[in-house]
Scaffold this motif. Structure first.
Motif, PDB file in Angstrom:
ATOM      1  N   ARG A  40      -5.640  10.871  -3.600  1.00  0.00           N
ATOM      2  CA  ARG A  40      -5.577   9.476  -3.193  1.00  0.00           C
ATOM      3  C   ARG A  40      -5.510   9.334  -1.646  1.00  0.00           C
ATOM      4  NH1 ARG A  40      -2.314   5.004  -6.001  1.00  0.00           N
ATOM      5  NH2 ARG A  40      -2.870   4.099  -4.079  1.00  0.00           N
ATOM      6  N   TYR A  86       1.402   4.107  -2.974  1.00  0.00           N
ATOM      7  CA  TYR A  86       0.857   5.634  -2.601  1.00  0.00           C
ATOM      8  C   TYR A  86       2.279   6.379  -2.882  1.00  0.00           C
ATOM      9  CZ  TYR A  86      -0.577   9.590   0.012  1.00  0.00           C
ATOM     10  OH  TYR A  86      -0.837  10.757   0.438  1.00  0.00           O
ATOM     11  N   GLY A 110      -3.123  14.420   4.421  1.00  0.00           N
ATOM     12  CA  GLY A 110      -3.685  14.899   3.274  1.00  0.00           C
ATOM     13  C   GLY A 110      -3.398  14.335   2.097  1.00  0.00           C
ATOM     14  N   ASP A 111      -4.294  14.025   1.124  1.00  0.00           N
ATOM     15  CA  ASP A 111      -3.950  13.614  -0.195  1.00  0.00           C
ATOM     16  C   ASP A 111      -3.553  14.454  -1.358  1.00  0.00           C
ATOM     17  OD1 ASP A 111      -6.437  14.490   0.116  1.00  0.00           O
ATOM     18  OD2 ASP A 111      -7.519  12.806  -0.921  1.00  0.00           O
ATOM     19  N   ALA A 112      -2.150  14.760  -1.127  1.00  0.00           N
ATOM     20  CA  ALA A 112      -1.836  15.539  -2.277  1.00  0.00           C
ATOM     21  C   ALA A 112      -1.899  15.241  -3.620  1.00  0.00           C
ATOM     22  CB  ALA A 112      -0.243  15.707  -2.111  1.00  0.00           C
ATOM     23  N   VAL A 113      -2.203  13.872  -3.922  1.00  0.00           N
ATOM     24  CA  VAL A 113      -2.528  13.540  -5.231  1.00  0.00           C
ATOM     25  C   VAL A 113      -3.874  13.039  -5.465  1.00  0.00           C
ATOM     26  CG1 VAL A 113      -0.072  13.019  -5.724  1.00  0.00           C
ATOM     27  CG2 VAL A 113      -1.764  11.144  -4.696  1.00  0.00           C
ATOM     28  N   ALA A 152       1.764  19.617   5.880  1.00  0.00           N
ATOM     29  CA  ALA A 152       2.136  20.155   4.991  1.00  0.00           C
ATOM     30  C   ALA A 152       0.700  20.784   4.280  1.00  0.00           C
ATOM     31  CB  ALA A 152       2.755  19.337   3.787  1.00  0.00           C
ATOM     32  N   GLU A 165       0.811  -1.040   0.045  1.00  0.00           N
ATOM     33  CA  GLU A 165       0.008   0.076  -0.026  1.00  0.00           C
ATOM     34  C   GLU A 165       0.760   1.202  -0.068  1.00  0.00           C
ATOM     35  OE1 GLU A 165      -4.083   1.309   2.255  1.00  0.00           O
ATOM     36  OE2 GLU A 165      -2.360   0.319   3.594  1.00  0.00           O
ATOM     37  N   LYS A 193       5.731  11.521  10.340  1.00  0.00           N
ATOM     38  CA  LYS A 193       5.345  13.030  10.200  1.00  0.00           C
ATOM     39  C   LYS A 193       4.820  13.223   8.820  1.00  0.00           C
ATOM     40  CE  LYS A 193       6.796  14.973  13.848  1.00  0.00           C
ATOM     41  NZ  LYS A 193       5.903  15.920  14.680  1.00  0.00           N
ATOM     42  N   ILE A 194       4.366  12.173   8.340  1.00  0.00           N
ATOM     43  CA  ILE A 194       3.568  12.097   6.884  1.00  0.00           C
ATOM     44  C   ILE A 194       2.259  12.718   7.110  1.00  0.00           C
ATOM     45  CG2 ILE A 194       2.857  10.759   4.954  1.00  0.00           C
ATOM     46  CD1 ILE A 194       5.168   8.922   5.281  1.00  0.00           C
ATOM     47  N   PRO A 195       2.051  13.729   6.312  1.00  0.00           N
ATOM     48  CA  PRO A 195       0.825  14.061   6.579  1.00  0.00           C
ATOM     49  C   PRO A 195      -0.484  13.339   5.972  1.00  0.00           C
ATOM     50  CG  PRO A 195       1.657  15.316   4.635  1.00  0.00           C
ATOM     51  CD  PRO A 195       2.643  14.368   5.446  1.00  0.00           C
ATOM     52  N   GLU A 249       2.256  12.513  -9.463  1.00  0.00           N
ATOM     53  CA  GLU A 249       1.454  13.159  -9.574  1.00  0.00           C
ATOM     54  C   GLU A 249       1.810  14.500  -8.878  1.00  0.00           C
ATOM     55  OE1 GLU A 249      -2.678  11.696  -9.033  1.00  0.00           O
ATOM     56  OE2 GLU A 249      -1.758   9.684  -9.774  1.00  0.00           O
ATOM     57  N   THR A 250       2.710  14.781  -8.208  1.00  0.00           N
ATOM     58  CA  THR A 250       3.152  15.855  -7.495  1.00  0.00           C
ATOM     59  C   THR A 250       4.197  16.448  -8.068  1.00  0.00           C
ATOM     60  OG1 THR A 250       4.189  14.664  -5.652  1.00  0.00           O
ATOM     61  CG2 THR A 250       1.883  15.637  -5.586  1.00  0.00           C
ATOM     62  N   GLU A 256      11.626   5.286   4.399  1.00  0.00           N
ATOM     63  CA  GLU A 256      10.992   4.004   5.118  1.00  0.00           C
ATOM     64  C   GLU A 256      11.273   2.813   4.196  1.00  0.00           C
ATOM     65  OE1 GLU A 256       7.083   4.329   6.729  1.00  0.00           O
ATOM     66  OE2 GLU A 256       6.741   2.144   6.829  1.00  0.00           O
ATOM     67  N   PRO A 264      -3.912   8.188   1.484  1.00  0.00           N
ATOM     68  CA  PRO A 264      -2.669   7.566   1.835  1.00  0.00           C
ATOM     69  C   PRO A 264      -2.992   6.213   2.560  1.00  0.00           C
ATOM     70  CG  PRO A 264      -3.278   9.283   3.656  1.00  0.00           C
ATOM     71  CD  PRO A 264      -4.346   9.181   2.441  1.00  0.00           C
ATOM     72  N   PRO A 265      -1.914   5.343   2.656  1.00  0.00           N
ATOM     73  CA  PRO A 265      -2.123   4.292   3.377  1.00  0.00           C
ATOM     74  C   PRO A 265      -2.743   4.200   4.863  1.00  0.00           C
ATOM     75  CG  PRO A 265      -0.075   3.988   2.447  1.00  0.00           C
ATOM     76  CD  PRO A 265      -0.540   5.512   2.287  1.00  0.00           C
ATOM     77  N   SER A 266      -3.724   3.180   5.198  1.00  0.00           N
ATOM     78  CA  SER A 266      -4.240   3.383   6.748  1.00  0.00           C
ATOM     79  C   SER A 266      -2.990   3.525   7.609  1.00  0.00           C
ATOM     80  CB  SER A 266      -5.023   2.510   7.068  1.00  0.00           C
ATOM     81  OG  SER A 266      -4.136   1.184   6.752  1.00  0.00           O
ATOM     82  N   SER A 267      -1.789   3.004   7.606  1.00  0.00           N
ATOM     83  CA  SER A 267      -0.898   2.918   8.539  1.00  0.00           C
ATOM     84  C   SER A 267      -0.258   4.509   8.675  1.00  0.00           C
ATOM     85  CB  SER A 267       0.407   1.992   8.137  1.00  0.00           C
ATOM     86  OG  SER A 267       0.846   2.420   6.824  1.00  0.00           O
ATOM     87  N   ARG A 269       8.221   7.851   9.230  1.00  0.00           N
ATOM     88  CA  ARG A 269       6.869   7.959   8.420  1.00  0.00           C
ATOM     89  C   ARG A 269       6.052   8.761   9.450  1.00  0.00           C
ATOM     90  NH1 ARG A 269       4.477   2.151   8.386  1.00  0.00           N
ATOM     91  NH2 ARG A 269       3.586   2.286  10.604  1.00  0.00           N
ATOM     92  N   LYS A 309      10.215  11.234   2.787  1.00  0.00           N
ATOM     93  CA  LYS A 309       9.956  10.298   4.031  1.00  0.00           C
ATOM     94  C   LYS A 309       9.513   8.835   3.615  1.00  0.00           C
ATOM     95  CE  LYS A 309       9.255  14.534   6.685  1.00  0.00           C
ATOM     96  NZ  LYS A 309       8.089  15.542   6.934  1.00  0.00           N
TER      97      LYS A 309
END
Lengths: 175, 77
Positions: free
Chosen positions: B50, A111, B45-48, B72, A107, B41-43, A118-119, A132, B52-55, B39, A128
């Motif tokens: 989509r 992502y 928000g779905d910048a694309v 961000a 997953e 600090k990964i926001p 796309e960004t 990982e 993000p993974p639930s984790s 990971r 980040k």
């Protein structure tokens, strides 16, 4: 139940091919994740993450299942058994663990590839996620090296189950 | 028929391997809880566009990124 010699050789070849192939594919994945993190070229970074997704779905996952299934068939179809010798059992547990972690991380790989596609790059979030993935690829490579070493060395030692089974059966070849 | 020989015990290499794996798992758990995971600090928000993974979202929420305001900014799309 033991396999016929020709079938046993075929299964052994399939098991070695899939296991070594998976090791090589994870090494390629690691190289791509390093490229995705280290490169300053946006096109290279984008390409690396997209290639990581393709490699994971179409090479690593199929090879992981092939390695696991051929290993189980090989163990059950020979006198080694699946739970009789420690080295076989440890190999099984490590390969199963690596496959489960891989499936869980698919997953994140998807992502990261979609973010890369796309960004605008460079992206801190992608960095980040890339870190990982790099850690997981490095750990996965180390975990997969252990079954390789065990297969070559075949260290001695039977499980309690294997020991009991061996002493339940009459000796096949009298002294 | 003679009595079967007693089980000789778990080989040393299995014990060493087990202790090593246990130590590594413990180290990973400690690092994850100490915030060492890259990971966390990964926001969310779905910048694309989509999810993000639930984790990832779980971690972002757990570490309070949104509350601290260091998430961000979302894409203008």
């Amino acid at each position: 139940m033991t396999m016929a010699p020709h079938l046993r050789k075929f299964m052994l070849t399939a098991h070695i091919t899939s296991s070594v192939g998976m090791l090589g594919a994870v090494a390629s994945f690691l190289a791509l994740s390093v490229a995705g993190l280290a490169s300053q070229n946006a096109q290279m970074v984008r390409g690396a993450y997209l290639a990581m997704e393709l490699t994971a779905w179409f090479v690593i996952v199929p090879l992981a299942f092939a390695s696991l299934s051929t290993g189980i068939v090989q163990a059950l179809g020979t006198t080694w058994g699946l739970f009789r010798h420690w080295w076989v059992l440890v190999k099984l547990l490590l390969t199963a663990f690596a496959t489960i972690v891989l499936l869980v991380k698919m997953e994140l790989i998807d992502y990261a590839a979609s973010v890369a596609a796309e960004t605008a790059l460079p992206s801190a979030d992608l960095r980040k996620m890339g870190t990982e993935l790099l850690l997981h690829a490095s750990g996965g490579l180390l975990v997969l090296l252990v079954p390789m070493v065990l297969s070559v060395c075949k260290p001695r030692g039977m499980t309690r189950y294997g020991w009991r089974k061996q002493h339940e059966r009459p000796a096949l070849y009298p002294p | 028929m003679a009595d079967p020989r007693p089980y000789p015990g778990t080989p040393r290499w299995v014990k060493v391997f087990g202790i090593t794996v246990g130590g590594l798992i413990l180290l990973a758990v400690v690092l994850l809880h100490a915030g060492g995971s890259p990971r966390h600090k990964i926001p969310a928000g779905d910048a694309v566009g989509r999810d993000p993974p639930s984790s990832v979202t779980e971690d972002a929420t757990r570490f309070g990124d949104d509350v601290n305001g260091d998430t961000a900014p979302k894409s203008s799309r």
